[in-house]
Design a protein around this motif. Sequence first.
Motif, PDB file in Angstrom:
ATOM      1  N   SER A   9      43.402 -66.756  51.443  1.00 18.51           N
ATOM      2  CA  SER A   9      44.665 -66.302  51.620  1.00 18.51           C
ATOM      3  C   SER A   9      45.092 -65.532  53.427  1.00 18.51           C
ATOM      4  O   SER A   9      43.711 -65.297  53.458  1.00 18.51           O
ATOM      5  N   ALA A  61      56.102 -60.028  54.794  1.00 15.68           N
ATOM      6  CA  ALA A  61      56.062 -61.103  54.189  1.00 15.68           C
ATOM      7  C   ALA A  61      55.255 -61.390  56.055  1.00 15.68           C
ATOM      8  O   ALA A  61      54.990 -60.629  56.769  1.00 15.68           O
ATOM      9  N   PRO A  62      53.912 -62.206  55.346  1.00 14.32           N
ATOM     10  CA  PRO A  62      53.643 -62.995  54.416  1.00 14.32           C
ATOM     11  C   PRO A  62      52.400 -61.829  54.094  1.00 14.32           C
ATOM     12  O   PRO A  62      52.251 -62.726  53.158  1.00 14.32           O
ATOM     13  N   THR A  64      52.948 -59.980  51.407  1.00 16.54           N
ATOM     14  CA  THR A  64      53.425 -59.743  49.961  1.00 16.54           C
ATOM     15  C   THR A  64      52.423 -60.712  49.009  1.00 16.54           C
ATOM     16  O   THR A  64      52.329 -60.418  48.296  1.00 16.54           O
ATOM     17  N   ALA A  65      52.060 -61.637  49.705  1.00 17.74           N
ATOM     18  CA  ALA A  65      51.745 -62.754  49.304  1.00 17.74           C
ATOM     19  C   ALA A  65      49.473 -62.830  49.372  1.00 17.74           C
ATOM     20  O   ALA A  65      49.031 -63.648  48.852  1.00 17.74           O
ATOM     21  N   GLU A 134      47.579 -62.707  60.665  1.00 17.67           N
ATOM     22  CA  GLU A 134      48.783 -63.240  59.898  1.00 17.67           C
ATOM     23  C   GLU A 134      47.487 -64.290  59.398  1.00 17.67           C
ATOM     24  O   GLU A 134      48.419 -65.238  59.320  1.00 17.67           O
ATOM     25  N   LYS A 136      44.920 -67.669  57.902  1.00 21.69           N
ATOM     26  CA  LYS A 136      44.614 -67.075  56.692  1.00 21.69           C
ATOM     27  C   LYS A 136      42.996 -67.302  56.866  1.00 21.69           C
ATOM     28  O   LYS A 136      42.257 -67.975  57.678  1.00 21.69           O
TER      29      LYS A 136
END
Lengths: 218, 507
Positions: A9, A61-62, A64-65, A134, A136
């Motif tokens: 994530s 975003a991103p 929020t996930a 940002e 992952k």
Amino acid sequence: MKPFTTIESVAAFIDEDAIDTDIIFPARFLLLLDKAGLAKHAFHERRHAPALKQPFILDRAPFTAAEILVARKNFGTGSSREQAVWCLADFGIRCIIAESFGEIFFANCFKNGVLPIVKSGEELKAIRKAAGEEQKIEIDLVDRTIRFQDGRVMAFEVDDYRRDALLNGLDEIGSILRDDGDDIVRFEERQRGRSSWLHLDPQKLSTFADLGKEKILD
Amino acid sequence: MQIGYSHDKRAYALCGVRLDGFVREDARRPGECIVTGMNSTPKTLYEKVWADHVVKSYEDGTDLLYVDRHLVQEVSSPQAFAGLEAAGRKIRRPDAHISVADHAVPTRDRAAALRDGLAARQVERLVQNTEKFGIPYIPMRDRRHGIVHVIGPELGFTLPGAVLVCGDSHTCTHGAFGAIAFGIGASECECVLATQTLRQRKQKTMRVLLEGRRPDGVEVKDFILAVISSIGVGGGVGYAIEYAGSAVRDLSMEQRMTLCNMSIEAGSRIGMVGPDDKTFDYLRGRPLAPAGQEWDAAVEAWRGLASEPDAVFDREVVIDVSTLAPFVSWGTTPEECSPITGRVPDPAEEPDDGRRRRLQRSLDYMALTPGMPLTDIRIDRVFIGSCTNGRIEDLRRAAAVVDGHRVADHVAAIVVPGSAAVRAQAEQEGLDRIFLEAGFEWRSSGCSMCVAMNDDRLSEGERCASTSNRNFEGRQGKGGRTHLMSPPMAAAAAISGRLADVRKLGI
């Protein structure tokens, strides 16, 4: 408890020392009786501050996930409220990486499928950089590694039994009752002989016989 | 061995004999010396109590630790009881738990029903759970009501050498009796209810030596704020602290509780003081303390709990209390505090990036100007109470400052005794009259404005001189600003209408 093996994530970086559990979960929401549905109160004051120039990071975003939170020193210091972990877990956070943690918060994480990782110096800087870009990040609890998009790998430490509990979604109470019950009985017998005062007999507890019947105070 | 009866290993050492074991208490005749555990490493108080409670050790170095006592309150228990019920489990030892609602209860109009619907539901849930599972519940209007960390010792539920837990971080308070006492989360509360144990790893040990004579106007609250500002809010993480030294021996039990109470603000879940005659005098005759022969046996065992003179601590901190001044906090962590004679720090002088940002954020939240004298900070509210400073000696010391004075016109001040027993004692001594005549409100027991879960809270932007333990953002109410200090300093602030040096009031 939801088993934890690998997550991948983006990571939300909260650039501040000593984020205490009152900031994570303000006390007035402690009157709620359930563990579920607390995500909406996470970082409540930070998310609803009138002077916000842009939305709080978890509302952008991103992120929020985001399943990973990155912080600085003393994350989760302060009150023992497990709500601070429940609200983050409810939001979807599965892993928190920080330079240091409040001890009670740290222990509470493992009871709720959240993995806290201690990292400092250059390693934490690298994680913060990836978070800021940002990217992952992959957290592999089986291998005890953090993997970056560019292929770099970083090891992390975690207690064996806590790792097992996360990997298997273990019911700790169940396993103590099943595996250690006889040891507890033997301990109690020994302790009664040696330090009888640590066991309150009915005579001492009779001091509470008038509870609720006693003249009440205003 | 040519010496007389002594329990002091140093006495043996004077004769050129080095003993590495325990000198047993049953060496009663001159010339007799029974030594056990020779060649074992000298143990600290924490290590002794820990060793006494290990049910079993696991291969990974953790221990299953037995828990003797558990205090249950309304905030951290509903989910624990729900978990117990969902799994069809019982409480293993109902005699090991007592419960009380302290966080959410109102401190005035006790005769009326709880007005706040959520608070009423939470307290009602505790009543139902304790009835269902069969543990004592102390009602809000009972003479034994109070904050868990005040009534545990009052009842004699807290004992030396015990392991005591509660779903509240200030459980370290009870370490003042030589207990291992620590705060836990709700999941761990559930584990204690079901198994009477917790799987734990032994902490490292830190000794905080407080030496020297306490100057006039300096309180034990100033000792602990000095410790926290010295080692930082993360300084105690991973350690069990033992407070020792001449200044600690001089303290009363209530003062020791204040000291241990804020160990968690230094990052440590555990703060302890070795039990001594003051400890035993405090406990003798308490309802749940041992009595008769059992008392004698207990005291004999408790006398053996002290850290051995040559026990080694992983870290040692020494503070000369004779150099201290009264402290106040100016920031939003408990380490952000200074002597009242100081000024608000200037972020521009902070070289470290993270610390500078943190400092700037604190000053922005607290609405303070760098470089301003702390005594220029005007306050709106005063709170005297909490598990840190809500005991009778605290109220006596605050009342001594207040006596004959008036609370400043623009200040609203409340006194919230830590328990119904403290309140009754204070009323017997006439302290309530002193506070009321000065313009304070006199309330009933509870956590009140320390945690702001009831209706005692600051409004947005209000500034409070508080005897509580945390100055976090929003801790005393959303947007509220907290300055931590001792009870006499809070009393001085109430009279002055601003932060004030109690030593300069001429009282």
